[in-house]
Design a protein around this motif. Structure first.
Motif, PDB file in Angstrom:
ATOM      1  N   ALA B  34      -0.567  -2.535 -13.676  1.00  0.00           N
ATOM      2  CA  ALA B  34       0.504  -1.778 -13.019  1.00  0.00           C
ATOM      3  C   ALA B  34       1.538  -1.436 -14.070  1.00  0.00           C
ATOM      4  CB  ALA B  34       1.128  -2.595 -11.900  1.00  0.00           C
ATOM      5  N   TRP B  35       2.138  -0.271 -13.927  1.00  0.00           N
ATOM      6  CA  TRP B  35       3.188   0.199 -14.849  1.00  0.00           C
ATOM      7  C   TRP B  35       4.361   0.638 -13.997  1.00  0.00           C
ATOM      8  CZ3 TRP B  35       5.597   4.948 -14.902  1.00  0.00           C
ATOM      9  CH2 TRP B  35       6.297   5.324 -16.053  1.00  0.00           C
ATOM     10  N   ILE B  36       5.530   0.169 -14.342  1.00  0.00           N
ATOM     11  CA  ILE B  36       6.690   0.597 -13.559  1.00  0.00           C
ATOM     12  C   ILE B  36       7.883   0.831 -14.478  1.00  0.00           C
ATOM     13  CG2 ILE B  36       7.358  -1.794 -12.983  1.00  0.00           C
ATOM     14  CD1 ILE B  36       8.233  -0.580 -10.222  1.00  0.00           C
ATOM     15  N   PRO B  37       8.516   1.992 -14.355  1.00  0.00           N
ATOM     16  CA  PRO B  37       9.643   2.309 -15.231  1.00  0.00           C
ATOM     17  C   PRO B  37      10.975   1.894 -14.603  1.00  0.00           C
ATOM     18  CG  PRO B  37       9.111   4.234 -13.942  1.00  0.00           C
ATOM     19  CD  PRO B  37       8.198   3.118 -13.461  1.00  0.00           C
ATOM     20  N   PRO B  62       4.574  -5.599  -8.927  1.00  0.00           N
ATOM     21  CA  PRO B  62       4.538  -4.815 -10.158  1.00  0.00           C
ATOM     22  C   PRO B  62       5.825  -4.966 -10.962  1.00  0.00           C
ATOM     23  CG  PRO B  62       5.116  -3.398  -8.332  1.00  0.00           C
ATOM     24  CD  PRO B  62       4.885  -4.775  -7.748  1.00  0.00           C
ATOM     25  N   VAL B  63       6.828  -5.585 -10.342  1.00  0.00           N
ATOM     26  CA  VAL B  63       8.118  -5.706 -11.016  1.00  0.00           C
ATOM     27  C   VAL B  63       8.045  -6.872 -12.002  1.00  0.00           C
ATOM     28  CG1 VAL B  63      10.586  -6.095 -10.692  1.00  0.00           C
ATOM     29  CG2 VAL B  63       9.275  -4.807  -8.976  1.00  0.00           C
TER      30      VAL B  63
END
Lengths: 248, 188, 354
Positions: B34-37, B62-63
């Motif tokens: 997972a990728w989270i900006p 995902p955090v």
């Protein structure tokens, strides 16, 4: 015997709910006659507003939508973008089109949405009880301007046809009046042109129809027509403000 | 296997795209990713960061609130995020731009002059991948092969000419990490 | 099947396209911007339309027109924009028009901020607009589920002739995860004989309308809608249970907070604490069947939300006083941290002691 007058096919055979002397009936009839004449009834879709003409979907016998207050141009946009080969028109009053729905009408015109708007300007909110409209004249007494419309308090009336005519997306904008037979004939011609503009795919078309509201003006029908002629025509000049070269 | 990787730096340093490259590589290797900006007004010129999770099991959150790996491309990022790294975690510091040291003693810190090394290789733009190379060498979270494969997917075709220099950067970072490994064992 | 890495907001767009949606009307707002960006490019590729409206008020009414014309149509916004759409949503529900409305919720009230939140739960599930109506409300928790639920959203809206809302937040919208989307195939769209498309070939007149001026008729319309809603309540409740077997405490959370709660459940289970998770997928109808299935075996529920306590009312209604329902929430765009939820769980399991 030759029949010289009959109900247009596009109107249902039922009594209008409009008040005596109200010119909505004439406007309905003119729109229906044009639909018949252009032979577009099967393709035509009406969008009704909120206001006195909220029930116009009952009278026009074509498919119809009842829109929320002021949003008829947005609803018509949605319909026409899906059904681009149909003929779509909105029928809106002055509160609907020139107050709460100003954003929608301006941007529909700006986008050059290819539908037709029949704009009934009777300078008053009629259904809700005779309040001031954005098109009420200076000095005009209404239930919310009991001392007459004061420009310091309420600003000045809005001339929608002139406003919209300066937008590139507007192909046709005209103002007509229903105060006498000669003008009714001219109104019919303008409405026909507006529909022709749409059928030709030229863009946004609107006919502003100066209309009488004897009930809320507090006048008998004939005097109401006279008041319209003497007062409204002064502030709202008749004529075509925008016309594409393609339509004569 | 679970790695929660937080990559932070200035907007424009390629922090978000580096995270995407890492996430893509994890996916190529068949792991859950997972990728989270971070986003919002702060993405205009301020700090930018993204979290990348690579794990064997499905990723619940995902955090990345408690990263196992932190990459700091500038000083404010180190100051802001050092404290949230899990004990025993790794912090990569871009020592070309960060002139302070990590304060914690319960994490392993690697100081990599990423911008200087990237310039030497021939493009300042690949500084992130110097650190990425070191990260891969030390954690084995993904393989260099997966990153190479992913570069073809993540970079638009007209940027594929940049792939050789990116691979050089990965190798340079990995080489430095190999050199530092021994000394760091003592620090840890 | 090959997976691709995709952002949640883009997945909404691709999911819509795959579901046969060809019309999008909307107005820009953060944090859902990648969706309009995506569809502005994607729609023309599939012969569809992306149209930027002058406001959310206009957007939702364009949706009204397009839905009445029989199209698969959607709009998208976030809190403030969704508030502006409420009148139109009420009209859509009243006129029984199918469409999909996406709300990527942000911190509120007022302008609030653009950080992820779940504070529009009441607005989505309890009305929002005027009148007695319901939206079907779906709450995905992963990018893959977004894709899958977009198909369901359009199918449900057509099946019941009812607007469907898909609710997410900035986390779901911005995050990237691998997804399987499979090969593109032609979407099967149901016939819509009620659509008002013109009376070609002498078809009977069609009217798209929410006006019933005679109270008796309007009541009949409300009864008809209520019957429909009852059917939806019966047939469409959806939820996921995670490690609820033997659970004494069940966390109840949706969307992003549910994902965080899964971490909490894992931490608890590793320590031998009997904790599970119930994740509502439909927020309306609320999965009271799910709660009822656990009500005898669990000792308590802990509702975890990114607001000050909204869904907890539905959890309590479903539990109906049989078991205590506790609450933990973060608000204003703050995301709950697994460690803090875990501490709350421990506190409750210890009978309130910290």
């Amino acid at each position: 015997m030759k029949k010289v007058f009959q109900r247009p096919k596009s109107l249902k055979d039922m009594p209008f709910h409009y008040c005596p002397g109200c010119t909505h009936g004439i406007a309905h009839r003119l729109v229906a006659e044009v639909i018949d004449e252009l032979d577009i009834f099967e393709k035509t879709i009406a969008v009704a507003p909120v206001g006195c003409s909220v029930f116009c979907y009952e009278y026009f016998d074509c498919d119809a939508y009842q829109a929320s207050h002021g949003r008829a141009p947005a609803v018509a946009t949605g319909i026409k973008r899906v059904l681009s080969d149909r003929v779509v028109f909105t029928y809106q009053g002055d509160g609907d089109l020139a107050a709460i729905g100003t954003g929608e009408i301006v941007h529909a015109a700006a986008r050059g949405e290819n539908f037709t708007v029949i704009f009934i300007n009777n300078a008053v909110y009629a259904m809700t009880g005779g309040q001031m409209a954005p098109t009420s004249l200076l000095g005009q007494k209404t239930t919310t301007t009991p001392f007459g419309r004061d420009h310091k308090l309420n600003g000045s009336p809005v001339r929608m046809s002139e406003m919209l005519s300066v937008l590139d997306g507007t192909a046709y904008a005209a103002r007509v009046s229903l105060h006498n037979p000669a003008n009714v004939t001219r109104a019919r011609k303008a409405i026909k042109k507006a529909f022709e503009v749409q059928v030709a795919g030229l863009g946004f078309s609107m006919v502003e129809v100066l209309s009488a509201c004897p009930t809320n003006w507090g006048l008998p029908p004939l005097k109401a027509l006279k008041w319209l002629e003497d007062n409204m025509l002064v502030y709202y000049p008749l004529g075509e403000f925008k016309r594409p070269a393609e339509v004569i | 296997m679970y790695e929660g990787i937080l990559i932070a730096g200035f907007g424009g340093q390629g922090v978000l795209s580096t995270g995407q490259l890492l996430a893509y590589s994890g996916m190529v290797e068949g792991r859950h990713v997972a990728w989270i900006p971070s986003y919002g007004p702060e993405m205009r010129g301020g700090t930018a960061n993204c979290g990348v999770t690579i794990a064997d099991n499905p990723i619940s959150s995902p955090v990345v609130s408690e990263p196992t790996v932190l990459i700091t491309m500038n000083r404010p990022s180190l100051e802001k995020f050092e404290k949230v790294v899990v004990p025993g975690g790794i912090i990569f510091v871009n020592s070309s731009l960060v002139n302070i040291k990590a304060a914690r003693s319960d994490v392993r810190a690697f100081y990599i002059p990423a911008n200087d090394m990237a310039e030497e290789i021939g493009s300042g733009k690949v500084a992130n991948n110097i650190i990425l190379g070191a990260l891969i060498e030390l954690t084995g979270v993904v393989s260099t092969g997966a990153v190479e494969k992913s570069l073809y997917e993540v970079l638009p075709p007209h940027r594929h000419n940049m792939i050789p220099v990116n691979l050089k950067a990965l190798e340079a970072g990995a080489g430095l990490a190999r050199e530092q490994k021994g000394t760091l064992a003592e620090v840890g | 099947m090959a997976k691709i890495l995709m952002k949640g907001n883009e997945a909404i767009g691709e999911g819509a396209v795959r579901a046969g949606c060809r019309y999008f009307f909307g107005y820009p707002i953060t944090p859902q911007s990648e969706l309009p960006h995506y569809l502005a490019k994607r729609m023309p590729e599939v012969g569809g339309l992306y149209l930027q409206a002058e406001s959310e008020v206009a957007s939702i009414n364009m949706v009204f027109g397009a839905a009445g014309a029989g199209a698969r149509v959607m709009t998208s916004s976030s809190g403030p924009g969704i508030s502006l759409m409420q009148e139109g949503i009420s009209y859509l529900a009243g006129a029984e028009l199918p469409c999909v409305i996406v709300n990527m919720i942000r911190g509120g009230p007022g302008l609030g901020n653009i950080a992820p939140a779940q504070s529009d739960y009441f607005q989505a599930t309890k009305g929002g607009g005027h009148g007695d109506y319901r939206l079907i409300v779906l709450a995905p928790a992963s990018v893959q589920e977004i894709i899958d639920l977009m198909q369901d959203a359009f199918d449900l809206s057509d099946k019941y002739r009812n607007p469907v809302m898909l609710m997410g937040d900035g986390v779901l919208g911005q995050m990237m995860e691998p997804v399987e989307i499979g090969a593109e195939r032609k979407a099967e769209l149901p016939e819509k004989p009620w659509a008002a498309t013109g009376r070609l070939k002498g078809k009977e007149k069609k009217l798209i309308n929410s006006l019933y001026i005679v109270p008796e008729n309007c009541e009949a319309h409300n009864l008809k809608l209520d019957k429909k809603y009852s059917g939806i309540k019966e047939a469409e409740q959806r939820w996921e249970e995670y490690r609820t077997e033997g659970a004494e405490m069940v966390l109840v959370a949706f969307g992003t907070s549910a994902r965080i709660c899964k971490s909490v459940v894992d931490i608890c289970r590793e320590e031998g604490l009997p904790v599970g998770l119930l994740r509502p997928i439909t927020l309306w109808p609320f999965p009271e069947k799910g709660i009822n299935g656990l009500i005898e075996s669990v000792k308590s529920f802990l509702t975890v939300e990114m607001n000050m306590g909204q869904m907890i009312e539905d959890v309590k209604l479903s539990a109906n006083g049989k078991k205590p329902v506790f609450f933990y929430g973060r608000a204003g765009g703050m995301i709950p941290v697994a460690r803090d939820i875990y501490n709350e769980v421990k506190k409750i399991l210890n009978g309130g002691a910290a």
